[in-house]
Structures are given as structure tokens and as C-alpha cells.
Design a protein around this motif. Sequence first.
Motif, mmCIF file in Angstrom:
data_model
loop_
_atom_site.group_PDB
_atom_site.id
_atom_site.type_symbol
_atom_site.label_atom_id
_atom_site.label_comp_id
_atom_site.label_asym_id
_atom_site.label_seq_id
_atom_site.Cartn_x
_atom_site.Cartn_y
_atom_site.Cartn_z
ATOM 1 N N ILE B 188 0.918 -1.214 0.277
ATOM 2 C CA ILE B 188 0.012 -0.457 0.426
ATOM 3 C C ILE B 188 1.013 1.136 0.243
ATOM 4 O O ILE B 188 1.839 1.309 0.837
ATOM 5 C CB ILE B 188 -0.434 0.000 1.686
ATOM 6 N N GLY B 189 1.199 1.806 -0.520
ATOM 7 C CA GLY B 189 1.525 3.253 -1.330
ATOM 8 C C GLY B 189 0.566 4.567 -2.040
ATOM 9 O O GLY B 189 -1.038 3.583 -2.077
ATOM 10 N N ALA B 193 4.617 3.799 -8.220
ATOM 11 C CA ALA B 193 6.269 3.155 -8.817
ATOM 12 C C ALA B 193 6.652 3.848 -7.700
ATOM 13 O O ALA B 193 5.707 5.095 -7.399
ATOM 14 C CB ALA B 193 6.241 3.116 -9.990
ATOM 15 N N MET B 194 8.267 3.883 -7.440
ATOM 16 C CA MET B 194 8.755 4.636 -6.799
ATOM 17 C C MET B 194 8.597 4.708 -5.258
ATOM 18 O O MET B 194 8.289 5.874 -5.159
ATOM 19 C CB MET B 194 9.034 6.024 -7.736
ATOM 20 N N GLU B 195 7.430 3.415 -4.782
ATOM 21 C CA GLU B 195 6.812 4.219 -3.632
ATOM 22 C C GLU B 195 7.733 3.271 -2.231
ATOM 23 O O GLU B 195 8.560 1.996 -3.086
ATOM 24 C CB GLU B 195 5.655 3.860 -3.797
ATOM 25 N N CYS B 196 7.431 4.132 -0.960
ATOM 26 C CA CYS B 196 8.147 3.154 0.174
ATOM 27 C C CYS B 196 6.672 2.379 0.555
ATOM 28 O O CYS B 196 5.507 3.646 0.390
ATOM 29 C CB CYS B 196 8.887 4.087 1.180
#
Lengths: 789, 289
Positions: B188-189, B193-196
Motif C-alpha cells: 500500500i502506497g 511506482a517509486m514508492e515506499c
Amino acid sequence: MRLRIIWLIQSFKTALIMDKKLKLIGKSTPKLDGSERVSGRAVYGHDIELPNMLHGMILRSRYPSARIKSIDCSEALELDGVECIITANDVDVNRISYKRDHPVLKGETVNCQRDELAAVAATSRETARKALRLIKVDYEVMEGIFDPFEALKEDARQINLYGKGAESFGNKNIAESFTYSHGNLEEQKKNSRVIVSRRYRLPRVTHCCLATSNITADYSVLDGRLTLYASTQVPFLYQRDMAHALKMDPSRIRIIQPTIGGGFGSKLDMYPFEPICALLSMKTGKPVQLLYDREEEFIASPTRQTMVIDLTTGADAEGKFTFREVRIIMDNGAYTSWGATTPFVMMQTYSSLYQVPACHFRADAIYTNNPFAGSFRGYGNPQATFSVERNIDLMAEELGIGKDEIRLINANYPGEITGQGLHFKTCGAKPALMKVLETSDYERKNREKQNGRYRRGVGLASMLHVGGGAKIYRSDGCGTRLKLDHYGYLTIVTGSSEIGQGSETVLAMIASEELGIPLQQIRVINTDTDIKPWDVGVHASRTSFVAGNSLLGAIRLLKDKLNLKAARLMECETGDFLYEAGSIRADQKEIKIDKVVREMHFGSPNELCVAEYFYEPPSSFQDKQYMGDVSGNYAFASQVAEVEVDTYTGKVKVLNVYVSQDVGRVLNPVGLQGQIEGGLAIGIGYALTEEMIYEKGVLQNPSFHEYKLLTPVDMPDIHFYPIETLDEAGPYGSKGAGEAPLIPSAAAIANAVSDALGVEFQSLPLTPENVLRAWSEKRQHEPANSRKV
Amino acid sequence: MNFNTESPATREELLQCLRRHQSADFRLAAGGTDLLIELKKSGPEDLTLINLGRLEDEEFTGITIHPAEIRIGALVTAARIHKDPYIHEHFPVLHQAARSLASAQIREVATIGGNVCQASPSGDLSCALAALNATCEIIDMDGKIRHETLSGFFRGPGKTSLLKSEVLKGISIPVNQDETLMSGFIKIGKRLAMECSIVSIGYHFQMNATGTVIQAGIAIGAVAPTVVFCTRAAAFVTGKKVNDLTEEEQLQVAGLIRQAASPIDDLRASAWYRSEVLFNSARSIFEKA
């Protein structure tokens, strides 16, 4: 009267142009600078290297609000490689910004996290950075004021010591104020069946230009001339502002614009780092380059205005709008940039988006100890449109009429002169609305509701924006110089600037269309104030409009010369010859265009094949009450957003966006598509994820890691339908198109999420958490047995 | 940012390098995708970076399949894990976690060892590995090997049991006992993309022919100081037919998973949100599609 006649003649000429069969205009043409940019050949500010160049770096305040007791640079100055350090005490400069309330270097107080205390020029960036750490600043920390409502209180201290709020607006912390009204508000309130009042809160977001802020300053001690390689979008205003700051003669300052890696309004103001870099070069006699890293870019470059909007709107029993009453408090931050004038655009939306019989508008920009907000693509309009379009949905719900219907019956129409005096000579508002309603299958999707984990919704919103420049400076014009050489190559020297919006390409297309010269033989020169003629700059979606009209004017003059010479060479009567495939044609006769130029240059009487033209749009200055037809024409657009909300996580997925926009005429379809998609990327980010998070004036998320700019995979399918109204004021009938795509997006998406969940949203962004919280609150208020999930 | 680099090419050079720097300030670097950002911020002086990127040692760089376990060298990249057909087929949870990590560019250089040794509570590969009951294989500067379970290895945010004299050599995952699987990774972000991760759940259930769970692994990320293995939830599911849990059982196991978390408020989300979404996402694992 005379102006009017000239304008009529121009209209007649453009009408002629519109009748012609177009060869290149309207055909997708790749950007001329595209291959340079993607192959890495383009020279950005960061790529510039001059002999003996030094590297500049700025020491910023540790606290958002403090008195400066002392700054000690002695240890830093001893560091090997440090050539110069400047503080407020070392320079003789004027304050900058549109209100002249912004000291270039701060010597008495610091008012926000960005504030510049000292600057270093050193032989390397490493050394400059080390030197910054050695500068000792003695602060007397003060409690900051971060809420504009707190700043307005009687006992609040004056935040900006140079602000003129007390004299001008009755409160020391008001930086700027706009009041506008038309119609009879009280009477219209009586006519209203429904009145909706809401308070909206809009977040602070930033441009995220791929190229960070940069400047290279090169001062010559020999002749006292200053050359600045600066990525400004308004080079001539910048030249003037720089001259004012440095107390110099403007013409001794030459601005060269390297390739600009994104503007979006962020480069409309001149900021302190720019005169600081110039000062370092003047002090050292060497070129100095100052580049932001990404963290500094987040902390110290401008933002969109965060604001609180109190909006009351009414409609009568039939759904006709009656009035709008709006009060806006904008967080100006510590200093005033052009961004404080966004109410100028917002009031157009409140007064004139849809038919509005009465409107009262007041917006105040309030000083706080937050970073100052600048201008950003859309210029206040996304915020205004969000509030207007949310209220429209609420009024439709209360009246029990369709959200599509209420918009259609109030839509702007051709020939309308609005309460504010905006004259919609052409108007694609209703066609755009109908187009998105039809293509999105809005009516059916709006009717269907889901019950499961995933819920779909559709939202509708429209917008109005200037399409033919905006008369806010003494001239909204643009100059063009043309040179056709004796090999048949054309050089266009235009006052306008390319900041990635594709104007160079459109200008070359226009010249190719009119002169029959292939694109490969056309060059656009637009980066040097020593060469290019006046233009007010890239803003208000104006470049293709003003620069295009200016170019068409110059082409007419150039053709007059060519026609005369060609007629003589072809031994026929002069006339409106056909320019095609590098030739000039008359009936059965034909002559190569380069041959005509050679005969001009080398035959008698020897003359150059050059022309110049200055175009000033037919718009007028508004009066003190902000009444008047401010733009050459107006752009209209509607969007339908279709979303799917995950009620387990609150995550909003935008599935489709249907966009219809009155662009007058499509000049370059692929370029326009780029503007639409790029605009939506900003609009969707504003709606869903982007937000600068501050704690007591200090930015908590200065990185792409925590500032959630959306990525390509987050983009929805975009369905774009241009509306061509062929407005006679624009080149080939076109209107400005750059800002419009993002203006209604957040409103449409918020309306769609509301539609999906039956929950109201009054602030942005609609992060998963904000959505889930609203959803949970709704479910808590529902009777347990009606729960479906 | 100022540092020296040493790039050992063999295991012996690496161990020598470790021995030599015991009294100095050094960091181990693999992909460097987290480390360089950290160093840029801290601006270290006189730091040595022991660059593992040049190490040519199959045990560090290879994926090998053994009768009882699969071994993934610490220097194997997320991209390689994502593309590995054995992992794709047998450990979907790890495959999916690798796919959801950061961006394509970062996945090409970020390593499994780096992800584990960073000990971030939101480490995606770490969460998937915990669900798979993975074990760390650690070598010290004298060449001695020790093994430790992943849950034991993590000691807090950014903290592991790794000593200054040690380096992570590889990760072992026990092979599946049965190949009827229900395995996946939920991340879950705010963006795709490019997600922590704000919340992550890795789950890996092995079932016998009747659909009864014989081995269960559930781990959660970004909701506690470390990645957490949900022991009670795994035990609850074991012995049950996971596709036929009653709604009450579904809520029960989701509740047990939520109880394993101790989320906090931070920039990315509030504790409330993490807890809600953890519960909802946990529940969604068992819901019929």
C-alpha cells in the motif's frame, strides 16, 4: 477609433488566412528541439562551463523566524579555495519582488526557512559547501507565525518589515488585496432557491522542474557588462528587475537563456539567488555558477498558493446561477512574489465561469513565516475552479437536477459579455461540455452505483482561462525579426521564449506554412536579450498567440518585398503569389525563393530580405475595479474524470479522463496532446498526492521520495477532443492552451470521488488516508444494518 | 560527501579488507541506492566504502537450488529476483515484492542483501523473506559462518545483529513442502511506482491436496519497528482450508495480523490509517475474488 480600424483590418486578414487550405498547420510535427533534448545534446544551465568559473552556494537560515545578531565569516574566508563571501553588509542593492519587500540578503531578521544570510564563491562546490559550515550565525530565535488567520490578529507582530499593509489595507500583515464585484448580490440572494456555503482548503504544491534552479553570472570588469545565463521565462522583465536590484543600467545586462528544463510559472519572478550570483561575479571578477540540488529546490523554489476559500453560491428554482460571494485568505509567505496577484485570474473564474448575474470577491494575501508562494501554471485558477465546481455539484444535489444539466443551462455562450466585461467573441464552453458528456457516457456512469469494495464514480468540471494573452503589463506584445538568406534559409528572431511548451516548433510551422520553406531550413533564435526584440514573457498561455500573430505580421511584410521582386523577375504583375516547396508561383510562372533573395542582395537596387513587426493584442487594461476585456480571446474546457475508489485503502485510481478544450484551432496536434497530458499529470497530482508538508515553517518532505509526484504508471487513459472555434484574434484562429488542461482536473476528480462514495471533500489532496477517513466517518454515521461492505 | 572506496574481488580480499578496517570507519556498499542518499545527507569525512559490487564469488552473487532450500546470494539484485523463473513459480510473494520495489532502474542495482541489511521496517524484500521463513547466512572476517532467522536478524529500525566484523553472505529459503500455493505481496502506497510502503503484507501458504494449509507464513511491513512475522495469525491458518474460511474466521485472522502491528504516525501516514489498512488488506487475502 484608429486602433479599432487597425484591428478590423487585421481580423479581415486573419479571416483570409483561415480560408486557405493549410498544408502544415494542423499536422502533427515533432518538436524541433526534441532530439537535442532526448539525446543529451541540449545545453542546460547546469552544462555551462566558463574559464576560471567559480561555484556559488548560499547559507540559508536555520530558523524560520529570528533576529540576526551577527554573522561571522572569518573562519570560512580562511579556507583554501574560498574567493569571496558576501552578507547583507557587503552589498549595495535594492530590495526585490513585485512589492519590493524582499531583501536579497537578510541582515536584520529572517522570516522563513529559505532566507539567504550569506553566499560563498569558491573554486569547487565541495569547498563552497565546507565554507558554509564554517560561517557562524548568532540568532535570536522568535516564535514564528505560520497561520495566516493568526497573522491577521491585532496583536500579531509585523512579519515583513517592508510590507505596506497597514497603510494600504488596514492590517500590517496584509501583503496584497483584491476586491471585485458586479450585479446586485442582495437581490440575487432573494432570487435563489438554493444557497450553498462551504470552506475549501487548498494545499501547497511545487513545480518539480526536472532541471533545478540555476544561474551562471559573468561580469566583465573591463566594460562593466554583466552576462547572465539564466533560465527565466520572462527575460526582459528579469533584466529590468536585475538592474533594479543591482542598481545598474538595464542595457548593460545581457540575459542568455540556456535550454530550460521546465518552467510552469516558477521562473516568472526573479529570486534572491540570481542577484546573489551576479554579486559574487562582480566581487570576484570571475564567472560564478550557482546550482540548486534537489533538496534546495524543494526548500527554496516557489510554490502554488495555499489558500482558504469561503464560497457561497446560489441558484434559482430552474437551476440558473444567481450569485457568487467569495472570501479568500491566501498564505503569502514571508515575501510577495507575482503569485500574490493570482486573484486577478481567480476573479475571472468567479465572475465569469458560467453565467453569473452577481458576484462579490475579495482575496487577501497574508504574510506568514512560511516560504513565499510564487506563480504556477493555472495561476490561482485550479483553486478557484475547485471551489466553484464543488459548489455546483452540491447545488445540483440540493435542487435535484443533473450535474450535467445545471452546467449546460448556465454555460457561457458566444457573444456573451460577462459581468466583468470579458467579451467571448467565440466560445466553445457548451460544445466542450457536450463532448465530454457524450464521449464519457457520463449520464449512464453517473446513474450506476456499486456496493462492493471498489466503487466507481464520475465527476464533471469546466474552466475558463485567458486564451489571447493577458494585459497586465504596459505591453502584452511581442516583436519578431525575419531574415531570409540567399540560400533560402529563414531565421526567425522572436521575443518569445521556449520553455518546453513547443512554441519554437509552432513558429517554424507557421513560417513554413506561409513561405513554403521546409522546416529544416528554418531556425528560431529566441535566447538572447541583446538580439531579440521585446516580449513580456512566457505566461498566461500567451506565446503561440502573441508570437504567432507577431510572426504572421512580419511574414506579411517580408512577402511584400518578395512579391515585388519576384514579379519583376517573372515579368508579371505583382500580387498574392503562391509560396510552395521553396518557390514563388504565379499562374504558369515560377521562381525559386532563394533566387529571388539573391537578386535582392546582389542585383540593383541592393537590399536585404528582412522584415520586423511588433504585435500588440487587441486586449485592454482593466480599470481599477477590474472591469474590462483583458485578453485577446478566451479558452474554455470541460473534463470528466472516471475514478475507482478502493474502500479498503482509500486509494483513488483515475481510470479515464475525458478532456474537451476550446483551443480555437489545433496548430500542432502532437504538441497540443503533450500539453494536455503534461497538464493532467500536474492536475492529477494536485488532486491526489502532492503536498508540501510543513511543521512550523520547516519543510518535512524535501525529496521526490516523500513528495509524491505521480509517475507514468499512475496516469489514466486520456481521451482528448479539441473544439475548434476559429477565433479571429488568434493565429489561424487559435487560442492559448497551455494552462487549461490542469485547471479543472482536481475539481473533476474530487467530484468523481464524491460521486463514488457519497462523501463530500473540501480539501486536497485526496490521499488514501484522507479518503479512507472520510469514508470511515460516513460509515460510522450510517445505521449498522445498512452497511453493505 | 567524501569517502575512499575499496573494491575486493574475491572472498579472501573481502575478509582481509574487513580485518584491516576494524578500527576505522567503514560501510559496506552493494547497490548503494539507500546508502548514497544517506551519505549525501550526513556528509562523512574519512569514511571507507567497501564496495561489494566487484566481488566475484558465486556464493554472494548467485541463486542456487538445493534439495531442502534455495540460496540467494546477498548481491543478487531485485531485478534478477523478479526475473528468476524458479522464484516466480515457487515463491510468488518474493517475486511480487521484487517487482513492486522502487523503479526499474533502482531494481537493476538494489540487492537483496542491501534490502535486508538496511533493516528498514518497510523493506519489501525483507517482508517477503520473513513470510518465507528465510534464514540469513553470515560470514565473519575469519571466514566463520553463522545462521540466523530473519526475525532474529532484525533488531530495530536500521538495526541488525550483524557485527562490524561480519558481512551477510546470502539468504536461504526452505523449499515448498507442497506446491499448492496461495502466495502474494500486498503493498500500500500513494503511487504505483517509486514508492515506499505505508503498509505491506507478505503471505505464503502451502497446502496439501485437500486444500488444508500445512505451512503458513505471514509477515507485515511498515507497521512496527521491524518487519514482523505474524506467528499467531500463521498458526491460526495452519490446519485450516484457507479458501474456505468463514467470514468470522477471516475477520479473526485479520484481527490477529493487526494485533501484531504497533504502527506510528509519520510523514507518510498516521497510525490509525496503517492499522485500518493493515486490517482491510489482511482480510482481502482470504476474500473470494
